[in-house]
Design an enzyme around this catalytic site. Structure first.
Site, PDB file in Angstrom:
ATOM      1  N   HIS A  96       0.868  -1.184   0.000  1.00 39.44           N
ATOM      2  CA  HIS A  96       0.000   0.000   0.000  1.00 39.44           C
ATOM      3  C   HIS A  96       0.909   1.240   0.000  1.00 39.44           C
ATOM      4  O   HIS A  96       2.023   1.193   0.531  1.00 39.44           O
ATOM      5  CB  HIS A  96      -0.833  -0.051   1.282  1.00 39.44           C
TER       6      HIS A  96
ATOM      7  N   ASP B  15       2.999  -4.942   8.152  1.00 42.57           N
ATOM      8  CA  ASP B  15       1.772  -4.163   8.017  1.00 42.57           C
ATOM      9  C   ASP B  15       0.579  -5.114   8.136  1.00 42.57           C
ATOM     10  O   ASP B  15       0.318  -5.913   7.235  1.00 42.57           O
ATOM     11  CB  ASP B  15       1.789  -3.454   6.650  1.00 42.57           C
TER      12      ASP B  15
ATOM     13  N   GLN C 296      -4.539  -5.228   6.722  1.00 44.89           N
ATOM     14  CA  GLN C 296      -5.530  -6.088   6.065  1.00 44.89           C
ATOM     15  C   GLN C 296      -5.573  -7.494   6.641  1.00 44.89           C
ATOM     16  O   GLN C 296      -6.368  -8.313   6.187  1.00 44.89           O
ATOM     17  CB  GLN C 296      -5.245  -6.183   4.553  1.00 44.89           C
TER      18      GLN C 296
ATOM     19  N   LYS D  18     -10.359  -0.778  10.533  1.00 47.73           N
ATOM     20  CA  LYS D  18     -10.467  -1.964   9.672  1.00 47.73           C
ATOM     21  C   LYS D  18     -10.804  -3.211  10.487  1.00 47.73           C
ATOM     22  O   LYS D  18     -10.902  -4.300   9.953  1.00 47.73           O
ATOM     23  CB  LYS D  18      -9.177  -2.159   8.882  1.00 47.73           C
TER      24      LYS D  18
ATOM     25  N   CYS E 151      -4.917   2.713  -3.553  1.00 45.04           N
ATOM     26  CA  CYS E 151      -3.658   3.174  -2.941  1.00 45.04           C
ATOM     27  C   CYS E 151      -2.564   2.125  -3.072  1.00 45.04           C
ATOM     28  O   CYS E 151      -1.761   1.930  -2.148  1.00 45.04           O
ATOM     29  CB  CYS E 151      -3.839   3.553  -1.473  1.00 45.04           C
TER      30      CYS E 151
HETATM   31  N1  PMP Z   1      -1.649  -0.719   4.619  1.00 48.75           N
HETATM   32  C1  PMP Z   1      -2.598  -1.478   4.041  1.00 48.75           C
HETATM   33  C2  PMP Z   1      -2.264  -2.865   3.581  1.00 48.75           C
HETATM   34  C3  PMP Z   1      -3.890  -0.950   3.920  1.00 48.75           C
HETATM   35  O1  PMP Z   1      -4.842  -1.691   3.345  1.00 48.75           O
HETATM   36  C4  PMP Z   1      -4.178   0.350   4.389  1.00 48.75           C
HETATM   37  C5  PMP Z   1      -5.554   0.955   4.259  1.00 48.75           C
HETATM   38  N2  PMP Z   1      -6.182   0.760   3.011  1.00 48.75           N
HETATM   39  C6  PMP Z   1      -3.142   1.078   4.968  1.00 48.75           C
HETATM   40  C7  PMP Z   1      -1.889   0.512   5.073  1.00 48.75           C
HETATM   41  C8  PMP Z   1      -3.353   2.462   5.488  1.00 48.75           C
HETATM   42  O2  PMP Z   1      -4.243   2.445   6.564  1.00 48.75           O
HETATM   43  P1  PMP Z   1      -4.856   3.796   7.156  1.00 48.75           P
HETATM   44  O3  PMP Z   1      -5.396   4.557   5.972  1.00 48.75           O
HETATM   45  O4  PMP Z   1      -5.930   3.315   8.067  1.00 48.75           O
HETATM   46  O5  PMP Z   1      -3.761   4.503   7.849  1.00 48.75           O
END
Ligand code: PMP
Length: 407
Positions: A124, A201, A204, A227, A365
């Site tokens: 991401h 990370d 997910q 999430k 993203c």
């Molecule tokens: N890493 C991953 C794998 C994600 O899916 C996301 C959110 N789509 C993020 C980081 C960023 O998370 P946040 O926008 O809640 O900070």
């Protein structure tokens, strides 16, 4: 089908009874954010009605209540991810802030020119951009683990990238764009064998797969509350205690100090060291309630049901003429990504929305991984334990009913 009380659990989520465009809402945008059960909504309301106060500083009854609630939430997180100590749990705004915190504190302090950071092609943007900013500032090199045609990481390529200059490996446990589950334990062990630190990370993975940070052994593990059925604006940075306490703070201010003079400051150890200022107290408490809720259902029960649902949905979508699934790794969870011949992803998203179905269409993203498959965007239905086979049937029906448009 596993014996999972999905219809009973759905009653806990008021928003799942919502009508949109005259249809019952079908929420399939869980990778972007999850819906909140009554237990979380009511916990937030209870906090503001009965406990609200700043924490730690004052010696009155409400300060004691809010401090207990906040520190109680920290212990719930500790227990949920199996950290050794509650001191290893730092509350932040979310995954993005957690990664920036590590880059801006540990990265600033310990990385030097020509050091190397390994990322994966699945990341991401939140796990790319902070490292790029740091790399530009310090003259670091970023290397990327490639994926195969199914969207799984090529570990033999990873082995080749590791070298004595590698100081950090930062990777996702689950791809938000494809749903690939990475070989997390192997990735961590290989990094450590090469002398590198590891950031995992869990944005997910945390609501779908059991987390055990001691077993995983990553140096940092990060996730977002929103999430995992908790509020927005709250998330977690887990870090090994000795590592946290040998890292300089990122923000300075109140709460994190033992003593301040104009000449110098003595700091508290973690977690206070990284929680300067008034934090998001109520939402941390709300996250604690979300974790209680998930633990009551059982994360392994959730995993089993979602695995069944993902297989069900994959088989349904595979049968649709002109639909191409992106991300076909054997190890997957919760995410389906696809393109439909003759339609833009926006058109598919809009057609689904007219029928009350919420999916994300766009780049999620994660532009590098979509471009790896020659795409700028996909349609992405993503699952949570409150989704049903009948919702998947409706999804497949609406996609199928789009008139074939062969270019
Ligand atoms: N890493 C991953 C794998 C994600 O899916 C996301 C959110 N789509 C993020 C980081 C960023 O998370 P946040 O926008 O809640 O900070």
């Amino acid at each position: 089908q596993p014996a999972f009380q999905v219809n009973l659990l759905r009653n806990d989520f008021p928003i799942l009874s919502e009508q949109v465009n005259g249809k019952s809402l079908i929420w399939l945008d869980n990778a972007a954010t999850t819906q909140k059960p009554r237990q979380v909504i009511e916990r937030l309301s209870y906090f503001y009605q009965h406990e609200n106060s700043n924490i730690h500083r004052a010696a009155h009854e409400l300060a004691a209540r809010s401090t207990d609630a906040y520190e109680g939430a920290r212990q719930k997180v500790q227990n949920f991810i199996n950290a050794r100590s509650a001191n290893e749990i730092i509350f932040v705004r979310g995954t993005t802030e957690a990664i920036n915190l590590v880059a801006g504190s540990w990265g600033e302090q310990y990385l030097q020119q020509d050091d190397e950071i390994i990322l994966t092609h699945l990341e991401h943007h939140a796990n790319i951009v902070p490292w790029q900013l740091l790399a530009q500032k310090k003259g670091l090199k970023i290397r990327v683990i490639p994926v195969d045609e199914d969207g799984q990481l090529l570990l033999e390529e990873y082995a080749r990238l590791l070298n004595p200059k590698t100081k950090l490996v930062a990777f996702t446990l689950v791809s938000n764009a494809l749903g690939t589950i990475t070989a997390a334990k192997t990735i961590v062990d290989m990094a450590h064998a090469a002398g590198a630190k590891v950031l995992a990370d869990g944005a997910q993975s945390v609501s779908h797969i059991r987390t055990d940070v001691q077993l995983l052994d990553a140096d940092w593990f990060v996730f977002s509350g929103h999430k995992i059925f908790g509020p927005t604006g709250i998330g977690v940075l887990y870090g090994k205690e000795a590592l946290l306490n040998s890292t300089q703070p990122y923000h300075g201010g109140g709460n994190m100090i033992k003593d301040v003079t104009f000449e110098s400051t003595q700091f508290h150890p973690a977690p206070s060291l990284f929680e300067a200022g008034t934090g998001n107290i109520a939402d941390a408490v709300g996250l604690g309630a979300a974790i209680d809720y998930v633990q009551k259902i059982g994360i392994d029960n959730i995993y089993e049901y979602e695995h069944f649902l993902l297989n069900y949905a994959t088989k349904k979508l595979e049968q649709i003429p002109g639909l191409r699934l992106i991300g076909t790794a054997a190890e997957k969870t919760s995410v389906l990504s696809f393109v439909l011949q003759g339609y833009t992803t926006t058109e598919v998203g809009e057609a689904l929305s007219r029928e009350g179905i919420a999916v994300r269409s766009g780049h999620h993203c994660a532009q590098p991984i979509l471009r790896r498959f020659g795409l700028e965007s996909t349609v992405r239905p993503s699952l949570a334990f409150y989704n049903t086979c009948s919702e998947i049937d409706t999804l497949a029906h609406v996609i199928t009913s789009l008139q074939p448009r062969i270019k």
